[in-house]
Motif scaffolding. Structure first.
Motif, PDB file in Angstrom:
ATOM      1  N   PRO A  58      13.069 -16.779  -3.138  1.00 22.65           N
ATOM      2  CA  PRO A  58      11.733 -16.250  -2.814  1.00 22.65           C
ATOM      3  C   PRO A  58      11.588 -14.757  -3.115  1.00 22.65           C
ATOM      4  N   SER A  59      12.683 -13.992  -2.944  1.00 25.40           N
ATOM      5  CA  SER A  59      12.581 -12.545  -3.136  1.00 25.40           C
ATOM      6  C   SER A  59      12.289 -12.173  -4.584  1.00 25.40           C
ATOM      7  N   VAL A  60      12.657 -13.059  -5.514  1.00 24.02           N
ATOM      8  CA  VAL A  60      12.345 -12.809  -6.933  1.00 24.02           C
ATOM      9  C   VAL A  60      10.838 -12.679  -7.115  1.00 24.02           C
ATOM     10  N   PHE A  61      10.094 -13.403  -6.285  1.00 20.17           N
ATOM     11  CA  PHE A  61       8.630 -13.368  -6.359  1.00 20.17           C
ATOM     12  C   PHE A  61       8.031 -12.593  -5.182  1.00 20.17           C
ATOM     13  N   ASN A  62       8.844 -11.676  -4.649  1.00 21.58           N
ATOM     14  CA  ASN A  62       8.396 -10.725  -3.622  1.00 21.58           C
ATOM     15  C   ASN A  62       7.970 -11.385  -2.308  1.00 21.58           C
ATOM     16  N   VAL A  63       8.629 -12.476  -1.961  1.00 20.40           N
ATOM     17  CA  VAL A  63       8.411 -13.132  -0.678  1.00 20.40           C
ATOM     18  C   VAL A  63       9.613 -12.821   0.208  1.00 20.40           C
ATOM     19  N   ASN A  64       9.371 -12.258   1.392  1.00 18.63           N
ATOM     20  CA  ASN A  64      10.484 -11.710   2.155  1.00 18.63           C
ATOM     21  C   ASN A  64      10.665 -12.264   3.560  1.00 18.63           C
ATOM     22  N   GLU A  65       9.883 -13.273   3.943  1.00 17.04           N
ATOM     23  CA  GLU A  65       9.966 -13.786   5.314  1.00 17.04           C
ATOM     24  C   GLU A  65      11.377 -14.223   5.724  1.00 17.04           C
ATOM     25  N   PRO A  66      12.172 -14.863   4.830  1.00 12.98           N
ATOM     26  CA  PRO A  66      13.525 -15.251   5.258  1.00 12.98           C
ATOM     27  C   PRO A  66      14.373 -14.080   5.756  1.00 12.98           C
ATOM     28  N   ILE A  67      14.216 -12.917   5.121  1.00 15.54           N
ATOM     29  CA  ILE A  67      14.997 -11.746   5.528  1.00 15.54           C
ATOM     30  C   ILE A  67      14.388 -11.083   6.754  1.00 15.54           C
ATOM     31  N   VAL A  71      -1.256  -5.820 -11.146  1.00 12.46           N
ATOM     32  CA  VAL A  71      -0.488  -7.019 -11.474  1.00 12.46           C
ATOM     33  C   VAL A  71      -0.375  -7.869 -10.215  1.00 12.46           C
ATOM     34  N   PRO A  72      -0.318  -9.187 -10.352  1.00 10.75           N
ATOM     35  CA  PRO A  72      -0.184 -10.039  -9.155  1.00 10.75           C
ATOM     36  C   PRO A  72       1.024  -9.646  -8.322  1.00 10.75           C
ATOM     37  N   TRP A  73       0.888  -9.710  -7.010  1.00 13.27           N
ATOM     38  CA  TRP A  73       1.967  -9.231  -6.120  1.00 13.27           C
ATOM     39  C   TRP A  73       3.232 -10.076  -6.250  1.00 13.27           C
ATOM     40  N   THR A  74       3.121 -11.270  -6.816  1.00 11.00           N
ATOM     41  CA  THR A  74       4.299 -12.121  -6.991  1.00 11.00           C
ATOM     42  C   THR A  74       5.044 -11.837  -8.305  1.00 11.00           C
ATOM     43  N   THR A  75       4.588 -10.856  -9.075  1.00 11.42           N
ATOM     44  CA  THR A  75       5.250 -10.543 -10.345  1.00 11.42           C
ATOM     45  C   THR A  75       6.667 -10.032 -10.087  1.00 11.42           C
ATOM     46  N   PRO A  76       7.681 -10.621 -10.717  1.00  5.22           N
ATOM     47  CA  PRO A  76       9.070 -10.207 -10.464  1.00  5.22           C
ATOM     48  C   PRO A  76       9.326  -8.745 -10.812  1.00  5.22           C
ATOM     49  N   ILE A  77      10.341  -8.202 -10.145  1.00  2.72           N
ATOM     50  CA  ILE A  77      10.780  -6.834 -10.403  1.00  2.72           C
ATOM     51  C   ILE A  77      11.150  -6.667 -11.864  1.00  2.72           C
ATOM     52  N   PHE A  78      11.005  -5.510 -12.404  1.00  4.07           N
ATOM     53  CA  PHE A  78      11.182  -5.104 -13.797  1.00  4.07           C
ATOM     54  C   PHE A  78       9.943  -5.456 -14.616  1.00  4.07           C
ATOM     55  N   ILE A  79       9.497  -6.719 -14.553  1.00  2.00           N
ATOM     56  CA  ILE A  79       8.284  -7.096 -15.286  1.00  2.00           C
ATOM     57  C   ILE A  79       7.085  -6.364 -14.689  1.00  2.00           C
ATOM     58  N   GLY A  80       7.010  -6.328 -13.336  1.00  4.05           N
ATOM     59  CA  GLY A  80       5.910  -5.632 -12.686  1.00  4.05           C
ATOM     60  C   GLY A  80       5.865  -4.159 -13.025  1.00  4.05           C
ATOM     61  N   GLY A  81       7.031  -3.510 -13.057  1.00  3.71           N
ATOM     62  CA  GLY A  81       7.083  -2.091 -13.403  1.00  3.71           C
ATOM     63  C   GLY A  81       6.640  -1.826 -14.825  1.00  3.71           C
ATOM     64  N   MET A  82       7.033  -2.704 -15.744  1.00  5.86           N
ATOM     65  CA  MET A  82       6.617  -2.545 -17.147  1.00  5.86           C
ATOM     66  C   MET A  82       5.109  -2.707 -17.305  1.00  5.86           C
ATOM     67  N   LEU A  83       4.558  -3.747 -16.671  1.00  4.30           N
ATOM     68  CA  LEU A  83       3.127  -4.012 -16.811  1.00  4.30           C
ATOM     69  C   LEU A  83       2.294  -2.907 -16.170  1.00  4.30           C
ATOM     70  N   THR A  84       2.766  -2.377 -15.058  1.00  4.61           N
ATOM     71  CA  THR A  84       2.013  -1.345 -14.348  1.00  4.61           C
ATOM     72  C   THR A  84       1.944  -0.037 -15.128  1.00  4.61           C
ATOM     73  N   THR A  95       4.025  -1.464  -6.210  1.00  3.34           N
ATOM     74  CA  THR A  95       4.962  -1.918  -7.240  1.00  3.34           C
ATOM     75  C   THR A  95       6.318  -1.233  -7.136  1.00  3.34           C
ATOM     76  N   PHE A  96       6.337   0.041  -6.807  1.00  2.00           N
ATOM     77  CA  PHE A  96       7.592   0.795  -6.834  1.00  2.00           C
ATOM     78  C   PHE A  96       8.193   1.060  -5.456  1.00  2.00           C
ATOM     79  N   ILE A  97       7.408   0.895  -4.392  1.00  2.00           N
ATOM     80  CA  ILE A  97       7.929   1.263  -3.073  1.00  2.00           C
ATOM     81  C   ILE A  97       7.974   0.042  -2.149  1.00  2.00           C
ATOM     82  N   VAL A  98       6.972  -0.155  -1.327  1.00  2.00           N
ATOM     83  CA  VAL A  98       7.092  -1.137  -0.236  1.00  2.00           C
ATOM     84  C   VAL A  98       7.068  -2.583  -0.704  1.00  2.00           C
ATOM     85  N   GLY A  99       6.441  -2.866  -1.834  1.00  2.00           N
ATOM     86  CA  GLY A  99       6.310  -4.261  -2.256  1.00  2.00           C
ATOM     87  C   GLY A  99       7.335  -4.718  -3.264  1.00  2.00           C
ATOM     88  N   MET A 100       8.366  -3.941  -3.494  1.00  2.00           N
ATOM     89  CA  MET A 100       9.349  -4.257  -4.535  1.00  2.00           C
ATOM     90  C   MET A 100      10.375  -5.266  -4.004  1.00  2.00           C
TER      91      MET A 100
END
Length: 438
Positions: A321-330, A374-387, A284-289
């Protein structure tokens, strides 16, 4: 020249290791086994979050609040608290399937083997298995049991020690009888192991595993140095086009998931959560953000500095896609893979925010993870709060995003300058070609 030598060294040293890890049948079964259990774990985590909505205890009466928590309690008790059972079945199922065996029988044999080894607390005339033995305390033993029971089951099947039913017998009945002897021999071995350990000072193999193996390993894996090494390896593998999280998590998940589960148990009991580094800390806070390698920060940097059409377009494509933690385009569009111009920020940024996040939690600025997934697609900020069950967790993610963006911007400027120059040169050639035709 230096870049070429460095790349050759990295390819020679890391790629063979990564290939072996990626193709190892046990690590593959371990990874896939956790994936089997993941939907159940996430379900339980969601209801932990719902049951612990902030300030709800102040809005409801004490009786109403307790009734509310009691009503939702079974959702987590039947999933997170006994997650070890689902992981065991998943690992054994996948490993048996890898060997081409009857996967469902491999899975249930591993579960039965684990339950034979698990200590029971006698109450009146019945034996009760504590849920702690099916959760964090038993997870490491459960993984070993899944591997060993599957190998034993496979061994007896290969020896053809099976009951052969005549033709015409329904397939389900035939399969059941064919598995009877391999299952019985496997379970008998685990029963013998339990009996042998009962006459030792440890009394149970679970006590032995937990005190001699699991506790020291989890203590080592919960430290900052281990987290930094793991994060660096994830980034290095990704740089060479290999899924770093899958490779490293295959090794570290038993440790990180155990630490998460211990945090969850402490959270449920209202006690202090001791493990800063755990599964949520990494994911949530490091590699998957914002995607593996925190690539949302790369996109933010592109929006700030990009002049080249290529990078501007890449930012537009990669942003949603990055909002939902999908990074293949980059990963493939910048590109990051095998691009020496971005190697420094790609390796440096995760290490910096690992240190920043660790010390923020260690001094109490941000709560330690509650252990909920939390699901890995949870957007940043929301994921940190839930975790963390705190707005501070969301703010920590935003701070990390800013730090990573600032680290990346100088390198993105160099990349953008190169692309912009190439685009200008290309445009000049087109103009010149047009004049020649005219």
């Amino acid at each position: 020249m230096e870049n070429s030598k460095f790349m050759q060294f990295m390819e020679r040293f890391f790629l063979p290791i990564a290939d072996k890890l990626n193709n190892n049948r046990y690590l593959g079964a371990l990874r896939d086994g956790f994936m089997v259990a993941l939907p159940i774990i996430i379900f339980g985590s969601i209801f932990v979050v719902i049951a612990n909505i902030p300030f709800l205890d102040q809005l409801l009466s004490e009786d109403a609040y307790n009734a509310y928590k009691d009503a939702l309690g079974p959702a987590s008790a039947a999933t997170l608290s006994i997650m070890g059972m689902f992981v065991i079945v998943g690992i054994a199922y996948k490993l048996t399937a890898y060997y081409g065996g009857d996967a469902i029988y491999g899975g249930v044999t591993a579960l039965a083997s684990f339950l034979i080894l698990t200590p029971q607390v006698l109450e009146d005339v019945t034996g009760v298995i504590p849920t702690s033995s099916l959760g964090a305390e038993g997870l490491f033993l459960g993984i070993l049991t899944a591997f060993i029971s599957t190998e034993l089951f496979r061994f007896f099947v290969k020896k053809n020690w099976m009951i052969k039913m005549p033709q015409g017998v329904p397939e389900a009945v035939s399969r059941s009888f064919s598995s009877l002897i391999p299952i019985s021999f496997t379970l008998s071995i685990f029963l013998l192991i339990r009996i042998l350990f009962s006459i030792t000072p440890f009394e149970t193999i679970q006590n032995f595993i937990y005190s001699v193996i699991q506790e020291p390993i989890t203590a080592l894996g919960s430290g900052l140095p281990a987290a930094i090494i793991a994060v660096l390896l994830i980034q290095v593998f990704w740089f060479f086009g290999l899924h770093g999280q899958i490779i490293v998590n295959s090794i570290m998940d038993p440790i990180w998931m155990t630490l998460s589960l211990e945090n969850y148990e402490a959270y449920q009991a209202g006690e202090e959560r001791l493990h800063i580094v755990n599964n949520q800390f990494i994911d949530t806070f490091i590699v998957g953000m914002g995607g593996s390698g925190m690539t949302m920060a790369v996109i933010l940097g592109l929006f700030i500095i990009a002049k080249s059409r290529q990078l501007k377009q890449l930012g537009k494509i990669g942003g949603p896609p990055s909002v939902f933690n999908v990074n293949e385009p980059i990963i493939f569009g910048l590109p990051i893979i095998l691009n020496p111009l971005v190697l420094i920020p790609w390796l440096l940024a995760p290490v910096i925010i690992t240190i920043v996040t660790y010390f923020s939690m260690s001094i109490g600025l941000v709560p330690v993870s509650t252990g909920v997934h939390v699901p890995w697609t949870t957007p940043i900020f929301i994921g940190g709060m839930l975790t963390t069950n705190s707005i501070a967790g969301g703010i920590m993610q935003l701070v990390n995003l800013v730090i990573v963006t600032l680290i990346w911007i100088p390198f993105l400027k160099l990349l953008d300058k190169r692309y912009f120059s190439e685009e200008l040169a290309g445009a000049s050639k087109e103009i010149a070609a047009g004049k020649d035709k005219g």
